[in-house]
Design an enzyme around this catalytic site. Structure first.
Site, PDB file in Angstrom:
ATOM      1  N   GLY A  10      44.237  75.218  36.514  1.00 43.80           N
ATOM      2  CA  GLY A  10      45.205  74.293  37.121  1.00 43.80           C
ATOM      3  C   GLY A  10      44.219  73.327  37.883  1.00 43.80           C
ATOM      4  CG  ASP A  35      50.389  87.477  32.543  1.00 47.17           C
ATOM      5  OD1 ASP A  35      50.727  87.211  33.542  1.00 47.17           O
ATOM      6  OD2 ASP A  35      51.115  87.337  31.741  1.00 47.17           O
ATOM      7  CB  ALA A  59      51.278  79.507  41.680  1.00 46.92           C
ATOM      8  CG  ASP A 101      53.898  71.852  52.124  1.00 48.08           C
ATOM      9  OD1 ASP A 101      53.788  72.294  51.333  1.00 48.08           O
ATOM     10  OD2 ASP A 101      54.215  70.468  52.478  1.00 48.08           O
ATOM     11  CE1 TYR A 124      55.150  76.977  44.268  1.00 47.16           C
ATOM     12  CE2 TYR A 124      55.656  75.524  46.319  1.00 47.16           C
ATOM     13  CZ  TYR A 124      54.648  76.220  45.411  1.00 47.16           C
ATOM     14  OH  TYR A 124      53.476  76.075  45.471  1.00 47.16           O
ATOM     15  CD1 TRP A 149      53.023  67.638  50.311  1.00 48.13           C
ATOM     16  CD2 TRP A 149      53.043  65.676  50.144  1.00 48.13           C
ATOM     17  NE1 TRP A 149      54.199  67.069  50.813  1.00 48.13           N
ATOM     18  CE2 TRP A 149      54.148  65.814  51.080  1.00 48.13           C
ATOM     19  CE3 TRP A 149      52.318  63.895  50.559  1.00 48.13           C
ATOM     20  CZ2 TRP A 149      55.018  64.788  51.538  1.00 48.13           C
ATOM     21  CZ3 TRP A 149      53.294  63.053  51.172  1.00 48.13           C
ATOM     22  CH2 TRP A 149      54.462  63.413  51.684  1.00 48.13           C
TER      23      TRP A 149
HETATM   24  N1  LIG Z   1      50.323  71.675  43.725  1.00 46.53           N
HETATM   25  C1  LIG Z   1      50.533  71.274  45.069  1.00 46.53           C
HETATM   26  O1  LIG Z   1      51.177  70.216  45.402  1.00 46.53           O
HETATM   27  C2  LIG Z   1      50.546  72.589  45.728  1.00 46.53           C
HETATM   28  C3  LIG Z   1      51.060  72.279  47.150  1.00 46.53           C
HETATM   29  C4  LIG Z   1      50.916  73.687  48.017  1.00 46.53           C
HETATM   30  C5  LIG Z   1      50.173  74.685  47.454  1.00 46.53           C
HETATM   31  N2  LIG Z   1      49.901  74.787  46.186  1.00 46.53           N
HETATM   32  C6  LIG Z   1      49.532  76.040  45.585  1.00 46.53           C
HETATM   33  O2  LIG Z   1      48.228  75.822  45.228  1.00 46.53           O
HETATM   34  C7  LIG Z   1      47.691  76.651  44.294  1.00 46.53           C
HETATM   35  C8  LIG Z   1      47.151  75.881  43.111  1.00 46.53           C
HETATM   36  O3  LIG Z   1      48.159  74.774  42.777  1.00 46.53           O
HETATM   37  P1  LIG Z   1      47.968  73.755  41.523  1.00 46.53           P
HETATM   38  O4  LIG Z   1      48.297  72.456  42.038  1.00 46.53           O
HETATM   39  O5  LIG Z   1      46.371  74.213  41.003  1.00 46.53           O
HETATM   40  O6  LIG Z   1      48.655  74.601  40.507  1.00 46.53           O
HETATM   41  P2  LIG Z   1      48.818  74.168  38.886  1.00 46.53           P
HETATM   42  O7  LIG Z   1      47.865  73.280  38.554  1.00 46.53           O
HETATM   43  O8  LIG Z   1      50.214  74.387  38.324  1.00 46.53           O
HETATM   44  O9  LIG Z   1      47.830  75.603  38.590  1.00 46.53           O
HETATM   45  C9  LIG Z   1      48.641  76.830  38.233  1.00 46.53           C
HETATM   46  C10 LIG Z   1      47.917  77.515  37.230  1.00 46.53           C
HETATM   47  O10 LIG Z   1      48.559  78.810  37.166  1.00 46.53           O
HETATM   48  C11 LIG Z   1      48.481  79.306  35.907  1.00 46.53           C
HETATM   49  N3  LIG Z   1      49.491  80.178  35.791  1.00 46.53           N
HETATM   50  C12 LIG Z   1      50.854  80.508  35.551  1.00 46.53           C
HETATM   51  N4  LIG Z   1      51.331  81.518  35.355  1.00 46.53           N
HETATM   52  C13 LIG Z   1      50.342  82.417  35.541  1.00 46.53           C
HETATM   53  C14 LIG Z   1      50.134  83.683  35.321  1.00 46.53           C
HETATM   54  N5  LIG Z   1      51.392  84.590  35.118  1.00 46.53           N
HETATM   55  N6  LIG Z   1      48.861  84.312  35.151  1.00 46.53           N
HETATM   56  C15 LIG Z   1      47.845  83.463  35.326  1.00 46.53           C
HETATM   57  N7  LIG Z   1      48.032  82.193  35.550  1.00 46.53           N
HETATM   58  C16 LIG Z   1      49.095  81.725  35.686  1.00 46.53           C
HETATM   59  C17 LIG Z   1      49.103  77.940  35.136  1.00 46.53           C
HETATM   60  O11 LIG Z   1      48.946  78.171  33.689  1.00 46.53           O
HETATM   61  P3  LIG Z   1      49.938  77.071  32.955  1.00 46.53           P
HETATM   62  O12 LIG Z   1      49.791  75.917  33.327  1.00 46.53           O
HETATM   63  O13 LIG Z   1      49.464  77.359  31.554  1.00 46.53           O
HETATM   64  O14 LIG Z   1      51.516  77.782  33.216  1.00 46.53           O
HETATM   65  C18 LIG Z   1      48.306  76.898  35.812  1.00 46.53           C
HETATM   66  O15 LIG Z   1      47.082  76.748  35.184  1.00 46.53           O
HETATM   67  C19 LIG Z   1      49.242  77.505  43.930  1.00 46.53           C
HETATM   68  O16 LIG Z   1      49.117  78.738  44.324  1.00 46.53           O
HETATM   69  C20 LIG Z   1      50.124  76.621  44.359  1.00 46.53           C
HETATM   70  O17 LIG Z   1      51.363  77.133  44.713  1.00 46.53           O
HETATM   71  C21 LIG Z   1      50.079  73.933  45.411  1.00 46.53           C
END
Ligand SMILES: NC(=O)c1ccc[n+]([C@@H]2O[C@H](COP(=O)([O-])OP(=O)(O)OC[C@H]3O[C@@H](n4cnc5c(N)ncnc54)[C@H](OP(=O)(O)O)[C@@H]3O)[C@@H](O)[C@H]2O)c1
Length: 284
Positions: A10, A35, A59, A101, A124, A149
């Site tokens: 991710g 997983d 996530a 957030d 979510y 974000w």
């Molecule tokens: N993006 C935002 O704006 C944002 C904002 C606030 C907080 N966050 C938090 O920050 C963290 C990182 O976000 P990010 O943007 O890097 O998210 P991301 O790019 O969506 O990456 C999440 C990763 O988790 C993997 N995943 C999904 N289900 C899984 C499972 N069962 N076991 C292991 N891996 C799994 C996904 O794989 P697949 O793609 O193959 O499903 C993806 O590679 C998350 O915890 C998110 O909730 C994100």
């Protein structure tokens, strides 16, 4: 310091992959290897790796899709976090749970500190908050890192704006949701610094300052010198499945009170990101 990062493919996981420091060994693993919903696999993996720290970034992050498949969101975001916390407890690792957030309602104009009550508006946010509560009840050496974000190497608002900005002369962007855009690289660096301490607890970790999506888009086009006219619209103009908090600005208050807030302004972070994207040939 050996660090296992879940969700390694991710945006945050990729930022960890590119962190270069002589004294850290990063194992960023994704779904195909680990997983997080599979407790036996999680225990086996953490036992074999014996990391000092597990950064749990995996996530289900599809905010609108989660409304229609809440069981999947809770299985990954809540039960997956429970599994990581149990493994950290059993093998004596520190845990960093990356949260959001969206645990807040965003119905006030003040920035949220870590001491203010949560009230998520969508599945979510609720499932991520459930993950926080499970981790707190299981793992004593826990940091909760709430960010917002996020953008890095992956699908995100900046890349979407740059793509649309090349296709169109005019764009409509929502101007009634305010937050703090955060560069995944800055977040990864700050997490490493925090995880090296014993200051366990809940932290807000975003780049400094805030803006609306409209203001963010204007800044992206200004810094990229793209001649796009951006029109401010309300959330109602783009109906979505999940409700969003109108004002989910986070203040990095616990960092201020403990190790100091290492984050730069969101505008400076964006400049660095755009330069990095250009260098890697991801934008022209
Ligand atoms: N993006 C935002 O704006 C944002 C904002 C606030 C907080 N966050 C938090 O920050 C963290 C990182 O976000 P990010 O943007 O890097 O998210 P991301 O790019 O969506 O990456 C999440 C990763 O988790 C993997 N995943 C999904 N289900 C899984 C499972 N069962 N076991 C292991 N891996 C799994 C996904 O794989 P697949 O793609 O193959 O499903 C993806 O590679 C998350 O915890 C998110 O909730 C994100």
């Amino acid at each position: 310091m050996k660090i296992v990062v879940t969700g390694g493919n991710g945006q945050l996981g990729r930022a960890f992959q590119t962190l270069a420091a002589a004294d850290i060994d990063i194992q960023a693993v994704d779904l195909d290897v680990l997983d997080v919903t599979n407790q036996a696999q999680v225990l086996q993996y953490i036992e074999a790796q014996k990391p000092a720290v597990v950064v749990h970034g995996a996530a289900m992050t599809q905010v609108d899709a989660a409304e229609g498949i809440p069981d999947k969101a809770y299985r990954i975001n809540a039960v997956g976090t429970q599994n990581i916390a149990a493994a950290c407890l059993r093998y004596g690792c520190k845990m960093v749970y990356v949260s959001t957030d969206y645990v807040f309602a965003g119905d006030q104009t003040e920035a949220y500190t870590e001491f203010m009550p949560t009230k998520p508006l969508n599945v979510y946010g609720k499932s991520k908050l459930a993950g926080e509560e499970l981790a707190r009840s299981i793992c004593p050496r826990l940091f909760i890192a709430r960010t917002a974000w996020l953008y890095g190497d992956g699908n995100n608002f900046v890349r979407t704006m740059l793509r649309l900005g090349k296709e169109r002369k005019k764009l409509q962007v929502v101007n009634d949701q305010t937050g703090s855009p955060t560069y995944a690289k800055d977040l990864a660096q700050a997490i490493v610094a925090l995880a090296a301490t014993e200051h366990y607890g809940t932290y807000h970790m975003t780049n400094n300052g805030s803006c609306t999506w409209y203001e963010f888009a204007k800044e992206i086009f200004r810094q990229s010198a793209l001649p796009v006219t951006v029109e401010a619209v309300t959330t109602e103009a783009f109906p979505r499945e999940a409700k969003r908090p109108p004002h989910s600005v986070l203040r990095n208050y616990m960092l201020e009170l403990t190790i100091g807030d290492p984050f730069r302004s969101w505008q400076d972070a964006l400049t660095d990101y755009l330069a990095d994207e250009k260098e890697k040939g991801r934008v022209k």
